[in-house]
Design an enzyme around this catalytic site. Structure first.
Site, PDB file in Angstrom:
ATOM      1  N   ARG A 128       0.891  -1.172   0.000  1.00  0.00           N
ATOM      2  CA  ARG A 128       0.000   0.000   0.000  1.00  0.00           C
ATOM      3  C   ARG A 128       0.921   1.212   0.000  1.00  0.00           C
ATOM      4  NH1 ARG A 128      -4.437  -2.677   0.621  1.00  0.00           N
ATOM      5  NH2 ARG A 128      -4.727  -4.179   2.292  1.00  0.00           N
TER       6      ARG A 128
ATOM      7  N   ASP B 283      -9.688  -2.082  -8.089  1.00  0.00           N
ATOM      8  CA  ASP B 283     -10.144  -0.788  -8.629  1.00  0.00           C
ATOM      9  C   ASP B 283      -9.313   0.396  -8.125  1.00  0.00           C
ATOM     10  OD1 ASP B 283     -11.241  -1.141  -6.122  1.00  0.00           O
ATOM     11  OD2 ASP B 283     -13.091  -0.080  -6.577  1.00  0.00           O
TER      12      ASP B 283
ATOM     13  N   ILE C 299      -9.264 -11.549  -5.421  1.00  0.00           N
ATOM     14  CA  ILE C 299     -10.058 -12.755  -5.125  1.00  0.00           C
ATOM     15  C   ILE C 299     -11.538 -12.409  -5.006  1.00  0.00           C
ATOM     16  CG2 ILE C 299      -8.186 -13.994  -3.957  1.00  0.00           C
ATOM     17  CD1 ILE C 299      -9.722 -13.315  -1.280  1.00  0.00           C
ATOM     18  N   ASP C 300     -11.863 -11.118  -4.862  1.00  0.00           N
ATOM     19  CA  ASP C 300     -13.239 -10.740  -4.521  1.00  0.00           C
ATOM     20  C   ASP C 300     -14.222 -10.849  -5.692  1.00  0.00           C
ATOM     21  OD1 ASP C 300     -12.185 -10.125  -2.045  1.00  0.00           O
ATOM     22  OD2 ASP C 300     -12.003  -7.983  -2.455  1.00  0.00           O
TER      23      ASP C 300
ATOM     24  N   ARG D  11     -22.947 -31.010  14.459  1.00  0.00           N
ATOM     25  CA  ARG D  11     -22.795 -29.612  14.858  1.00  0.00           C
ATOM     26  C   ARG D  11     -23.231 -28.634  13.772  1.00  0.00           C
ATOM     27  NH1 ARG D  11     -16.785 -29.893  17.594  1.00  0.00           N
ATOM     28  NH2 ARG D  11     -17.508 -30.015  19.740  1.00  0.00           N
TER      29      ARG D  11
ATOM     30  N   GLU E 222     -18.038 -11.518   4.509  1.00  0.00           N
ATOM     31  CA  GLU E 222     -17.556 -10.561   5.528  1.00  0.00           C
ATOM     32  C   GLU E 222     -18.287  -9.223   5.454  1.00  0.00           C
ATOM     33  OE1 GLU E 222     -13.381  -9.712   5.090  1.00  0.00           O
ATOM     34  OE2 GLU E 222     -13.578  -9.211   2.982  1.00  0.00           O
TER      35      GLU E 222
ATOM     36  N   ARG F   5     -20.016 -23.776  16.164  1.00  0.00           N
ATOM     37  CA  ARG F   5     -18.676 -23.179  16.117  1.00  0.00           C
ATOM     38  C   ARG F   5     -18.628 -22.158  14.982  1.00  0.00           C
ATOM     39  NH1 ARG F   5     -18.775 -25.939  19.974  1.00  0.00           N
ATOM     40  NH2 ARG F   5     -17.235 -27.437  20.746  1.00  0.00           N
TER      41      ARG F   5
ATOM     42  N   ARG G 173      -6.682 -16.526   0.259  1.00  0.00           N
ATOM     43  CA  ARG G 173      -5.990 -15.683  -0.722  1.00  0.00           C
ATOM     44  C   ARG G 173      -4.650 -16.263  -1.155  1.00  0.00           C
ATOM     45  NH1 ARG G 173      -5.882  -9.546   1.038  1.00  0.00           N
ATOM     46  NH2 ARG G 173      -3.645  -9.743   1.195  1.00  0.00           N
TER      47      ARG G 173
HETATM   48  O1  F6P Z   1      -9.564  -7.564  -1.556  1.00  0.00           O
HETATM   49  C1  F6P Z   1      -9.032  -8.782  -1.150  1.00  0.00           C
HETATM   50  C2  F6P Z   1      -9.237  -9.010   0.322  1.00  0.00           C
HETATM   51  O2  F6P Z   1      -8.702 -10.274   0.636  1.00  0.00           O
HETATM   52  C3  F6P Z   1     -10.665  -8.888   0.812  1.00  0.00           C
HETATM   53  O3  F6P Z   1     -11.438 -10.021   0.521  1.00  0.00           O
HETATM   54  C4  F6P Z   1     -10.457  -8.640   2.274  1.00  0.00           C
HETATM   55  O4  F6P Z   1     -11.509  -7.907   2.816  1.00  0.00           O
HETATM   56  C5  F6P Z   1      -9.193  -7.822   2.300  1.00  0.00           C
HETATM   57  O5  F6P Z   1      -8.530  -8.048   1.067  1.00  0.00           O
HETATM   58  C6  F6P Z   1      -8.260  -8.137   3.444  1.00  0.00           C
HETATM   59  O6  F6P Z   1      -7.228  -7.222   3.398  1.00  0.00           O
HETATM   60  P1  F6P Z   1      -5.890  -7.362   4.255  1.00  0.00           P
HETATM   61  O7  F6P Z   1      -5.067  -8.439   3.613  1.00  0.00           O
HETATM   62  O8  F6P Z   1      -5.272  -6.025   4.163  1.00  0.00           O
HETATM   63  O9  F6P Z   1      -6.302  -7.755   5.632  1.00  0.00           O
END
Ligand code: F6P
Length: 367
Positions: A74, A105, A151-152, A187, A251, A279, A288
């Site tokens: 970053r 993006d 991955i999103d 479970r 998430e 759980r 990832r």
């Molecule tokens: O954009 C990819 C991603 O893995 C998202 O699915 C997740 O919210 C985010 O990055 C996590 O980011 P970091 O690796 O900075 O915790």
């Protein structure tokens, strides 16, 4: 000889190395020089050893390796004009006038900003005496080509982003593993998956594993009392004889009032209302990492070929293209249009216009 730079930026995704490999090798075979820019935009800003000419052999073995071997970071400096001045200076000094950026993006927007500011930046560098007029004369414009690594699978105007299918495989394997232990103990498991504000991974994983319930941001439960609705459905499945209960939560999942729906909250509901031994598993970054699946290797390679072709065909007036895939065909779309549509998805969700969110992500959804 044209000099093409490649960098990976934002969150890594499986297949980014295959992108770098394809670009380097296609560039060389089209008689261009290829440069790897290490650590994303940080490498552009810092220059020096972070910008390296790559030969055919430098990307040997890249196809099967997860993450990004040339690094990603970053880079706050690149968000400033001062940082972009340094980036422009380093590009000119290395003779690079075309940049292929693989990221999400945000990264692609940053790259396009550099392109739109290019002539002003160059002028300033000459004025400040950092570059000579002779040095900058061949660099009338900067070519940017975007490739989407994430991955999103959250980018509009493309059916798939590089890495999404691998991540989906990883999630499915994990859910299958959890299912066997869930079955043994009768479970319930609440499984949180990544995707930021996009529910593609959660939804596809739920379908692929036959989960009992799924929560995604784009289609929040329609009722206020979704808790009772969910328990009623899960209870019905139990009565039919199911020994395990799997709930998948994206998430970014929300209710119809945009309040987050969290895995631990669902866990408490399953314990308190249904008496299920429950759980929570948050899959985290395991989704990832790791080797890209065959599909992502192929997608990255085909799109890498297209990206180099797009560089070679680019003119000063062509808007920066983004390489995508639609209905199994590799495509070029105007980069900034795709980015803007993607960013409007989040706005549509925040305005509770969920149908519009889907249309923005896939403009043909409405048809
Ligand atoms: O954009 C990819 C991603 O893995 C998202 O699915 C997740 O919210 C985010 O990055 C996590 O980011 P970091 O690796 O900075 O915790």
């Amino acid at each position: 000889r044209k000099r093409i730079g490649v960098l990976t930026s934002g969150g890594d995704s499986p297949g980014m190395n295959a992108v770098v490999r394809a670009i380097v090798r296609v560039a060389i075979s089209r008689e261009c020089d290829a440069y790897a820019i290490f650590e994303g935009f940080e490498g552009l800003v810092q220059g020096g050893n972070l910008i390296r000419k790559f030969g055919w052999g430098d990307v040997r073995g890249y196809l099967a390796i997860g993450g990004t071997l040339i690094g990603t970071a970053r880079c706050n400096a690149f968000r400033t004009r001062e940082g972009r001045l340094k980036a422009a200076c380093n590009l000119v000094k290395n003779g690079i006038d075309a940049l292929i950026v693989c990221g999400g993006d945000g990264s692609l927007t940053g790259a396009d900003t550099l392109r739109s500011e290019w002539s002003g930046l160059i002028e300033e560098l000459v004025k400040e005496g950092q570059l000579t007029q002779k040095e900058v004369t061949p660099f009338t414009h900067l070519i940017i080509v975007g490739m989407v690594g994430s991955i999103d699978n959250d980018m509009s105007s493309t059916d798939l982003t590089i890495g999404a299918v691998t991540s989906l495989h990883r999630i499915c394997e994990a859910v299958d593993s959890i299912s066997s232990t869930a079955l043994s103990h009768s479970r319930a498991f609440v499984i949180e998956v990544m995707g930021r504000y996009c529910g593609w991974l959660a939804l596809m994983a739920a379908v692929s594993t036959g989960a009992d319930f799924v929560f995604i941001p784009e289609r929040p439960p329609s009722t206020d009392d979704w808790e009772s609705e969910m328990c009623e459905v899960l209870g019905r499945y139990r009565k039919l004889g199911k020994r395990k209960t799997i709930v998948i939560v994206a998430e970014g999942a929300i209710d119809k009032h945009l309040n987050p729906i969290k895995a631990n909250y669902i866990k408490e509901l399953l314990i308190n209302r249904m008496g299920l031994d429950t759980r929570v598993t948050c899959l985290g970054h395991i989704q990832r990492g790791g080797s890209p699946c065959a599909y992502d290797r192929n997608l990255a390679t085909s799109q890498g070929v297209e990206a180099v072709e797009a560089v070679l065909e680019s003119t000063p007036d062509t808007p920066s293209p983004m390489i995508g895939i639609r209905e199994n065909k590799i495509t070029r779309q105007p980069l900034m249009k795709a980015v803007q549509l993607t960013q409007q998805v989040a706005i549509a969700i925040s305005e509770k216009d969920f149908r519009r969110a889907m249309e923005l992500r896939d403009p043909e959804f409405a048809d």
